[in-house]
Design a protein around this motif. Structure first.
Motif: not given
Length: 163
Positions: A66-71, A84-88, A103-106
């Protein structure tokens, strides 16, 4: 083989030791990535993928993420997810040379790319490197970021762009 391991760690002990070793493990992975054959090539592939971490609302509220992840919205599957969104950033053979979670919401894909490249120097490819990505990084701001870092951005044109 139990006689070879007289005391196994409990799950909480294992997680605690893993967290303590995270910085060392990241340094080792970066060293390994820099010393592989493909890392000498001036070509990198960059993409982002959503990592769902839970579906129910109660899971998202009780989770340590919570706080790291989002909708966020995953257009490939036409669905919303909590995670979360993973960027590689990888070499052509798949060796990871840069990574980050957003965080995909932010953060959208463009802002997450700015964070991973501009604010985390260890993730930056060497100047003069060609970065191949998808249409998600289109726009003047993204192209300017890559130019400022000395990188060449290659991406497909959007439908509303002239080739």
């Amino acid at each position: 083989m139990g006689h070879l391991f007289p005391r196994l760690l409990a799950q909480s002990e294992y997680n605690q030791r893993l967290k303590q070793a995270a910085t060392l493990m990241e340094a080792e992975l970066r060293w390994l990535a820099e010393h592989t054959y493909a890392s000498a090539e001036p070509l990198r592939l960059m993409d982002a993928t959503p990592i769902p971490c839970g579906q129910p609302r109660t899971t998202s509220q009780r989770s340590d993420l919570f706080g790291w992840a989002g909708y966020g919205y995953e257009s490939a599957h036409s669905r919303w997810y909590w995670g979360v969104k993973l960027l590689l950033i990888t070499t052509a053979d798949g060796t990871v040379t840069g990574f980050g979670l957003a965080n995909p919401k932010l953060f959208g894909e463009r802002e997450a790319t700015r964070q991973i490249l501009a604010r985390q120097p260890a993730n930056q490819p060497a100047p003069g490197t060609t970065v191949v990505t998808d249409k998600g990084l289109s726009g003047q701001g993204s192209e300017q970021l890559f130019t400022d870092l000395g990188l060449l951005l290659i991406r497909p044109a959007r439908k509303d762009e002239k080739c």
